[in-house]
Design a protein around this motif. Structure first.
Motif, PDB file in Angstrom:
ATOM      1  N   ALA A 211       0.830  -1.204   0.000  1.00  0.00           N
ATOM      2  CA  ALA A 211       0.000   0.000   0.000  1.00  0.00           C
ATOM      3  C   ALA A 211       0.867   1.257   0.000  1.00  0.00           C
ATOM      4  CB  ALA A 211      -0.924  -0.006   1.219  1.00  0.00           C
ATOM      5  N   ILE A 212       1.970   1.208   0.757  1.00  0.00           N
ATOM      6  CA  ILE A 212       2.884   2.349   0.820  1.00  0.00           C
ATOM      7  C   ILE A 212       3.478   2.636  -0.558  1.00  0.00           C
ATOM      8  CG2 ILE A 212       5.155   3.089   1.696  1.00  0.00           C
ATOM      9  CD1 ILE A 212       4.409   1.711   4.351  1.00  0.00           C
ATOM     10  N   LYS A 213       3.805   1.569  -1.285  1.00  0.00           N
ATOM     11  CA  LYS A 213       4.384   1.727  -2.627  1.00  0.00           C
ATOM     12  C   LYS A 213       3.415   2.420  -3.582  1.00  0.00           C
ATOM     13  CE  LYS A 213       7.495  -2.278  -2.386  1.00  0.00           C
ATOM     14  NZ  LYS A 213       7.786  -3.628  -2.937  1.00  0.00           N
ATOM     15  N   LYS A 214       2.114   2.256  -3.315  1.00  0.00           N
ATOM     16  CA  LYS A 214       1.100   2.845  -4.193  1.00  0.00           C
ATOM     17  C   LYS A 214       0.656   4.233  -3.714  1.00  0.00           C
ATOM     18  CE  LYS A 214      -0.744  -1.685  -5.519  1.00  0.00           C
ATOM     19  NZ  LYS A 214      -1.926  -2.583  -5.497  1.00  0.00           N
ATOM     20  N   ALA A 215       1.155   4.656  -2.557  1.00  0.00           N
ATOM     21  CA  ALA A 215       0.730   5.944  -1.998  1.00  0.00           C
ATOM     22  C   ALA A 215       1.189   7.096  -2.893  1.00  0.00           C
ATOM     23  CB  ALA A 215       1.313   6.117  -0.597  1.00  0.00           C
ATOM     24  N   LYS A 216       0.276   8.020  -3.179  1.00  0.00           N
ATOM     25  CA  LYS A 216       0.585   9.173  -4.036  1.00  0.00           C
ATOM     26  C   LYS A 216       1.031  10.345  -3.167  1.00  0.00           C
ATOM     27  CE  LYS A 216      -2.649   7.731  -7.632  1.00  0.00           C
ATOM     28  NZ  LYS A 216      -3.871   8.075  -8.418  1.00  0.00           N
ATOM     29  N   THR A 217       2.299  10.388  -2.861  1.00  0.00           N
ATOM     30  CA  THR A 217       2.871  11.463  -2.064  1.00  0.00           C
ATOM     31  C   THR A 217       4.316  11.699  -2.470  1.00  0.00           C
ATOM     32  OG1 THR A 217       3.455  12.182   0.178  1.00  0.00           O
ATOM     33  CG2 THR A 217       3.500   9.815  -0.241  1.00  0.00           C
ATOM     34  N   LYS A 218       4.743  12.950  -2.409  1.00  0.00           N
ATOM     35  CA  LYS A 218       6.130  13.286  -2.739  1.00  0.00           C
ATOM     36  C   LYS A 218       7.048  13.081  -1.540  1.00  0.00           C
ATOM     37  CE  LYS A 218       4.903  16.640  -6.335  1.00  0.00           C
ATOM     38  NZ  LYS A 218       4.994  18.065  -6.773  1.00  0.00           N
ATOM     39  N   LYS A 219       6.450  12.926  -0.363  1.00  0.00           N
ATOM     40  CA  LYS A 219       7.253  12.739   0.841  1.00  0.00           C
ATOM     41  C   LYS A 219       7.730  11.281   0.951  1.00  0.00           C
ATOM     42  CE  LYS A 219       5.128  16.339   3.696  1.00  0.00           C
ATOM     43  NZ  LYS A 219       4.463  16.621   4.993  1.00  0.00           N
ATOM     44  N   GLU A 220       8.908  11.117   1.488  1.00  0.00           N
ATOM     45  CA  GLU A 220       9.440   9.776   1.714  1.00  0.00           C
ATOM     46  C   GLU A 220       8.705   9.155   2.898  1.00  0.00           C
ATOM     47  OE1 GLU A 220      13.719   7.476   2.410  1.00  0.00           O
ATOM     48  OE2 GLU A 220      13.584   9.654   2.622  1.00  0.00           O
ATOM     49  N   ILE A 221       8.311   7.883   2.748  1.00  0.00           N
ATOM     50  CA  ILE A 221       7.586   7.185   3.819  1.00  0.00           C
ATOM     51  C   ILE A 221       8.509   6.175   4.489  1.00  0.00           C
ATOM     52  CG2 ILE A 221       5.623   5.702   4.386  1.00  0.00           C
ATOM     53  CD1 ILE A 221       4.183   6.833   1.959  1.00  0.00           C
ATOM     54  N   VAL A 235      10.443 -12.113   8.160  1.00  0.00           N
ATOM     55  CA  VAL A 235      11.211 -10.880   8.395  1.00  0.00           C
ATOM     56  C   VAL A 235      12.126 -10.595   7.207  1.00  0.00           C
ATOM     57  CG1 VAL A 235      12.981  -9.782   9.837  1.00  0.00           C
ATOM     58  CG2 VAL A 235      11.134 -11.065  10.915  1.00  0.00           C
ATOM     59  N   ALA A 236      12.812 -11.639   6.721  1.00  0.00           N
ATOM     60  CA  ALA A 236      13.707 -11.488   5.566  1.00  0.00           C
ATOM     61  C   ALA A 236      12.919 -11.049   4.334  1.00  0.00           C
ATOM     62  CB  ALA A 236      14.430 -12.811   5.297  1.00  0.00           C
ATOM     63  N   TYR A 237      11.717 -11.597   4.174  1.00  0.00           N
ATOM     64  CA  TYR A 237      10.853 -11.235   3.039  1.00  0.00           C
ATOM     65  C   TYR A 237      10.448  -9.775   3.108  1.00  0.00           C
ATOM     66  CZ  TYR A 237       6.678 -11.109   0.091  1.00  0.00           C
ATOM     67  OH  TYR A 237       5.721 -10.763  -0.860  1.00  0.00           O
ATOM     68  N   LEU A 238      10.088  -9.319   4.308  1.00  0.00           N
ATOM     69  CA  LEU A 238       9.681  -7.918   4.487  1.00  0.00           C
ATOM     70  C   LEU A 238      10.835  -6.964   4.166  1.00  0.00           C
ATOM     71  CD1 LEU A 238       7.599  -8.158   7.803  1.00  0.00           C
ATOM     72  CD2 LEU A 238       6.724  -7.914   5.453  1.00  0.00           C
ATOM     73  N   LYS A 239      12.030  -7.337   4.596  1.00  0.00           N
ATOM     74  CA  LYS A 239      13.198  -6.511   4.310  1.00  0.00           C
ATOM     75  C   LYS A 239      13.460  -6.448   2.817  1.00  0.00           C
ATOM     76  CE  LYS A 239      15.618  -7.196   8.717  1.00  0.00           C
ATOM     77  NZ  LYS A 239      16.814  -7.778   9.373  1.00  0.00           N
ATOM     78  N   LYS A 240      13.245  -7.572   2.138  1.00  0.00           N
ATOM     79  CA  LYS A 240      13.488  -7.639   0.691  1.00  0.00           C
ATOM     80  C   LYS A 240      12.512  -6.750  -0.075  1.00  0.00           C
ATOM     81  CE  LYS A 240      12.153 -11.172  -1.783  1.00  0.00           C
ATOM     82  NZ  LYS A 240      12.047 -12.546  -2.354  1.00  0.00           N
ATOM     83  N   ILE A 241      11.226  -6.828   0.261  1.00  0.00           N
ATOM     84  CA  ILE A 241      10.239  -6.050  -0.505  1.00  0.00           C
ATOM     85  C   ILE A 241      10.133  -4.603  -0.023  1.00  0.00           C
ATOM     86  CG2 ILE A 241       8.878  -8.127  -0.989  1.00  0.00           C
ATOM     87  CD1 ILE A 241       6.785  -7.101   1.041  1.00  0.00           C
ATOM     88  N   GLY A 242      10.610  -4.359   1.192  1.00  0.00           N
ATOM     89  CA  GLY A 242      10.502  -3.018   1.751  1.00  0.00           C
ATOM     90  C   GLY A 242      11.669  -2.121   1.432  1.00  0.00           C
ATOM     91  N   GLY A 243      12.842  -2.746   1.266  1.00  0.00           N
ATOM     92  CA  GLY A 243      14.034  -1.945   0.944  1.00  0.00           C
ATOM     93  C   GLY A 243      14.451  -1.062   2.111  1.00  0.00           C
ATOM     94  N   LYS A 244      15.035   0.081   1.793  1.00  0.00           N
ATOM     95  CA  LYS A 244      15.606   0.966   2.817  1.00  0.00           C
ATOM     96  C   LYS A 244      14.540   1.712   3.628  1.00  0.00           C
ATOM     97  CE  LYS A 244      16.201   4.872  -0.405  1.00  0.00           C
ATOM     98  NZ  LYS A 244      15.288   5.798   0.290  1.00  0.00           N
ATOM     99  N   ASN A 245      13.311   1.671   3.160  1.00  0.00           N
ATOM    100  CA  ASN A 245      12.257   2.425   3.846  1.00  0.00           C
ATOM    101  C   ASN A 245      11.520   1.624   4.907  1.00  0.00           C
ATOM    102  OD1 ASN A 245      12.431   3.675   0.890  1.00  0.00           O
ATOM    103  ND2 ASN A 245      11.785   5.269   2.304  1.00  0.00           N
ATOM    104  N   VAL A 246      11.921   0.378   5.120  1.00  0.00           N
ATOM    105  CA  VAL A 246      11.284  -0.448   6.131  1.00  0.00           C
ATOM    106  C   VAL A 246      12.340  -0.875   7.159  1.00  0.00           C
ATOM    107  CG1 VAL A 246      10.065  -2.603   6.625  1.00  0.00           C
ATOM    108  CG2 VAL A 246       9.504  -1.289   4.581  1.00  0.00           C
TER     109      VAL A 246
END
Length: 246
Positions: A211-221, A235-246
């Motif tokens: 949902a965060i990836k689809k959010a329409k905002t210019k601000k970093e989440i 946990v490893a899966y979440l880190k993989k799909i979330g990248g540096k923002n999770v």
């Protein structure tokens, strides 16, 4: 941890209001800090030894638990646990109030991450376990004297699944922390989201990330996950799909 904390918090607050509270629980996975906290809150704890018999061990305690409940003879019991304790309670004839927090289906598939495939045998096992989960919750939901749901959502879910009206909705409270633990709002221009829960696929952290990836905002989440009982592969899966923002 997680949902197991809720009935204990309820017990402590009922005790503080002058009620005599007795807690019945299995003696495994004992948390000494929790025990000390309950005793400090004037809650009596009765531990039940569970026979180490595969599948049926937990049901072997029903006669003993029923006998103990009759001995203590409470005015009312509130239930948030496993079928053997509910069945023991029903044998006593003492009123039971079920606290409904929701039904967790697909428990067998919790070992897998959302991107992993599920074979036919796993689907069959999961289906059979879902039937057991439904029947166990159906029995306690329909045969309790009263039903209290912890939210409007859980009330709708319970009423839809088990075809019985919820008697009341009472939101769970929380521990009031000292003021020094209240952190100021971050002023870095980013959007900060925090989610606290048991880290398992059932809780849907991966859906929040999508949902965060689809959010329409210019601000970093920035999405921070805090929780207990983590499934390491998830946990490893979440880190993989979330990248540096999770």
């Amino acid at each position: 941890h997680s949902g197991a904390r809720a009935p204990l918090e309820i017990a402590k607050h009922l005790a503080k209001r002058g009620n005599k509270i007795v807690i019945f629980a299995y003696d495994n996975n004992l948390d000494e800090k929790v025990m000390a906290d309950l005793k400090k809150s004037n809650c009596e704890v009765v531990l039940i030894a569970k026979p180490k018999i595969l599948f049926i061990g937990k049901y072997a305690v029903i006669p003993k638990v029923a006998q103990l409940l009759k001995r203590y003879a409470p005015d009312v019991m509130y239930f948030s646990g496993t079928p053997p304790f509910f069945l023991a309670g029903k044998l006593t004839g003492i009123p039971i109030v079920r606290i409904y927090m929701g039904t967790q289906f697909d428990a067998f598939l919790e070992r897998k991450t959302p991107d992993q495939s599920v074979n036919i045998l796993e689907r069959l096992i999961n289906k059979l376990l879902n039937v057991y989960i439904y029947l166990a919750d159906f029995i306690s939901f329909r045969l309790s004297t009263g039903i209290v749901a912890i939210s409007k959502y859980s009330a709708r879910e319970g009423e839809t699944l088990y075809k019985r009206k919820v008697d009341s909705i009472i939101y769970l409270g929380t521990t009031l922390f000292p003021q020094k633990n209240v952190y100021p709002k971050q002023q870095d221009g980013k959007v900060h989201l925090l989610s606290v829960s048991r880290i398992t696929p059932y809780k849907g952290f991966h859906l929040i990330i999508e949902a965060i990836k689809k959010a329409k905002t210019k601000k970093e989440i920035i999405f921070t996950i805090v929780g207990s009982k983590p499934k390491e592969n998830y946990v490893a899966y979440l880190k993989k799909i979330g990248g540096k923002n999770v």
